[in-house]
Scaffold this motif. Structure first.
Motif, PDB file in Angstrom:
ATOM      1  N   PHE A  45       0.831  -1.203   0.000  1.00 39.37           N
ATOM      2  CA  PHE A  45       0.000   0.000   0.000  1.00 39.37           C
ATOM      3  C   PHE A  45       0.869   1.257   0.000  1.00 39.37           C
ATOM      4  CE2 PHE A  45      -3.092   2.961   2.150  1.00 39.37           C
ATOM      5  CZ  PHE A  45      -4.034   2.944   1.137  1.00 39.37           C
ATOM      6  N   TYR A  48       2.192   1.709  -3.458  1.00 38.53           N
ATOM      7  CA  TYR A  48       1.150   2.199  -4.360  1.00 38.53           C
ATOM      8  C   TYR A  48       0.964   3.702  -4.187  1.00 38.53           C
ATOM      9  CZ  TYR A  48      -2.877   1.158  -7.373  1.00 38.53           C
ATOM     10  OH  TYR A  48      -3.747   1.069  -8.434  1.00 38.53           O
ATOM     11  N   GLN A  49       1.028   4.185  -2.946  1.00 36.17           N
ATOM     12  CA  GLN A  49       0.855   5.614  -2.684  1.00 36.17           C
ATOM     13  C   GLN A  49       2.018   6.435  -3.212  1.00 36.17           C
ATOM     14  OE1 GLN A  49      -1.375   6.604   1.229  1.00 36.17           O
ATOM     15  NE2 GLN A  49      -0.314   4.694   1.695  1.00 36.17           N
ATOM     16  N   LYS A  50       3.183   5.820  -3.318  1.00 33.77           N
ATOM     17  CA  LYS A  50       4.332   6.520  -3.894  1.00 33.77           C
ATOM     18  C   LYS A  50       4.211   6.650  -5.405  1.00 33.77           C
ATOM     19  CE  LYS A  50       7.745   5.092  -0.406  1.00 33.77           C
ATOM     20  NZ  LYS A  50       8.987   4.305  -0.165  1.00 33.77           N
ATOM     21  N   SER A  54      -2.767  10.663  -4.723  1.00 33.64           N
ATOM     22  CA  SER A  54      -4.068  10.464  -4.084  1.00 33.64           C
ATOM     23  C   SER A  54      -4.996  11.622  -4.424  1.00 33.64           C
ATOM     24  CB  SER A  54      -3.907  10.359  -2.571  1.00 33.64           C
ATOM     25  OG  SER A  54      -3.109   9.245  -2.225  1.00 33.64           O
ATOM     26  N   GLN A  60     -12.871  11.176  -2.277  1.00 33.53           N
ATOM     27  CA  GLN A  60     -12.405  10.440  -1.104  1.00 33.53           C
ATOM     28  C   GLN A  60     -13.555  10.208  -0.126  1.00 33.53           C
ATOM     29  OE1 GLN A  60      -9.584   8.951  -0.388  1.00 33.53           O
ATOM     30  NE2 GLN A  60     -10.105   8.423   1.715  1.00 33.53           N
ATOM     31  N   ARG A  86      -8.275   4.716  -0.048  1.00 36.36           N
ATOM     32  CA  ARG A  86      -7.765   5.897  -0.719  1.00 36.36           C
ATOM     33  C   ARG A  86      -8.218   5.888  -2.175  1.00 36.36           C
ATOM     34  NH1 ARG A  86      -6.946   6.703   3.777  1.00 36.36           N
ATOM     35  NH2 ARG A  86      -5.052   7.292   4.897  1.00 36.36           N
ATOM     36  N   PHE A  88      -7.128   7.003  -5.920  1.00 39.86           N
ATOM     37  CA  PHE A  88      -5.902   7.307  -6.653  1.00 39.86           C
ATOM     38  C   PHE A  88      -6.219   7.817  -8.057  1.00 39.86           C
ATOM     39  CE2 PHE A  88      -4.684   4.110  -3.516  1.00 39.86           C
ATOM     40  CZ  PHE A  88      -3.566   4.696  -2.947  1.00 39.86           C
ATOM     41  N   TYR A 102      -6.106  -2.435   3.873  1.00 37.11           N
ATOM     42  CA  TYR A 102      -5.743  -1.338   2.983  1.00 37.11           C
ATOM     43  C   TYR A 102      -6.500  -1.462   1.663  1.00 37.11           C
ATOM     44  CZ  TYR A 102      -1.934  -1.279   6.364  1.00 37.11           C
ATOM     45  OH  TYR A 102      -1.211  -1.252   7.527  1.00 37.11           O
ATOM     46  N   GLY A 104      -7.939   0.573  -2.093  1.00 37.47           N
ATOM     47  CA  GLY A 104      -7.727   1.648  -3.035  1.00 37.47           C
ATOM     48  C   GLY A 104      -8.719   1.578  -4.174  1.00 37.47           C
TER      49      GLY A 104
END
Length: 266
Positions: A45, A48-50, A54, A60, A86, A88, A102, A104
């Protein structure tokens, strides 16, 4: 040869002592601990956020509203996980849920899912993967498959260059004959679990069929079902239709109990 035999016997012994049962009553092999899986989910996770930005604001809040309604009807042990979702920025119509809670959703999926109920069908499906411990099962089966291929190659004397082609064929056979069908089984099982979860949360389960009709209209050609990690759109719709009567009954019970989620679509 003796070492190979011991390896194979050892793998079999591990498999026999690590059998569990999925929420649908299917026997499964799970070699990894929940702590290991949760840590892997956290790391994936974070990665993935890197890689993707977001999206906050209304998208959201929309995703959180839907996810919260579904999490509220989970069994107590699973409900008490630290679930988080989150949104994305990505054109790919995709969503995921990982061990550890987690989740997405990509903005591309928000465009295809036309209603809260359609998006709920995807979120519930992804949560179904977590409840059924599919990540654990897939990793466990891949590990046992690789041990089996190595043992077979050694037993047949395929270690040298002359055996490389045969070993490649064995690997291909394992992929299409063992690993991919297992993945399709996971997808179908998550469809079933997710359908009942969304109904229990008060989302209209009929929207799951509408969602896959949208996906089919948006997507291009698909590989043959036997070469895919996912069932075809038609197969998925057929499986959902077969369980719709039970899902509708649970949906009506949820609505009667006051579960009427209202998540404004951005």
């Amino acid at each position: 040869m003796r070492w190979t035999h011991c390896l194979a016997v050892g793998a079999l012994a591990i498999a026999l002592t690590a059998c569990t049962t999925s929420p649908t009553g299917r026997s499964q092999l799970t070699l990894m601990s929940d702590q290991q899986l949760d840590q892997m989910g956290q790391q994936a996770f974070a990665q993935y956020q890197k890689e993707l930005p977001s999206v906050g604001g209304a998208p959201q809040r929309y995703a959180e509203c839907i996810a919260s309604a579904i999490v509220d009807v989970l069994p107590e042990r699973e409900r008490n996980q630290n679930w988080q979702i989150r949104v994305f920025e990505s054109e790919q119509a995709n969503a995921f849920a990982m061990p550890g809670g987690y989740m997405g959703v990509n903005t591309g999926l928000l465009e295809i899912a036309e209603t809260q109920d359609q998006l709920a069908s995807v979120v519930a499906h992804e949560i179904g993967h977590v409840l059924a411990r599919h990540a654990n099962e897939r990793a466990s089966n891949q590990a046992v498959t690789q041990i089996g291929i190595s043992a077979l190659g050694s037993a047949a004397g395929l270690e040298g260059p002359g055996g490389e082609q045969m070993m490649a064929a064995l690997g291909l056979g394992a992929q299409y004959g063992i690993l991919l069908p297992f993945s399709r089984r996971h997808e179908s099982e998550a469809d079933s679990i997710g359908l009942m979860l969304m109904a229990d949360a008060g989302f209209d389960p009929r929207a799951s069929i509408a969602l896959w009709e949208n996906m089919s209209a948006q997507g291009g050609g698909q590989p043959p079902a036997w070469m895919s990690t996912h069932p075809s759109h038609g197969q998925r719709i057929g499986g959902l239709e077969a369980q719709m009567s039970e899902a509708m009954s649970r949906y009506e019970q949820a609505r009667s109990a006051g579960r009427t989620p209202n998540c404004p679509r951005p």
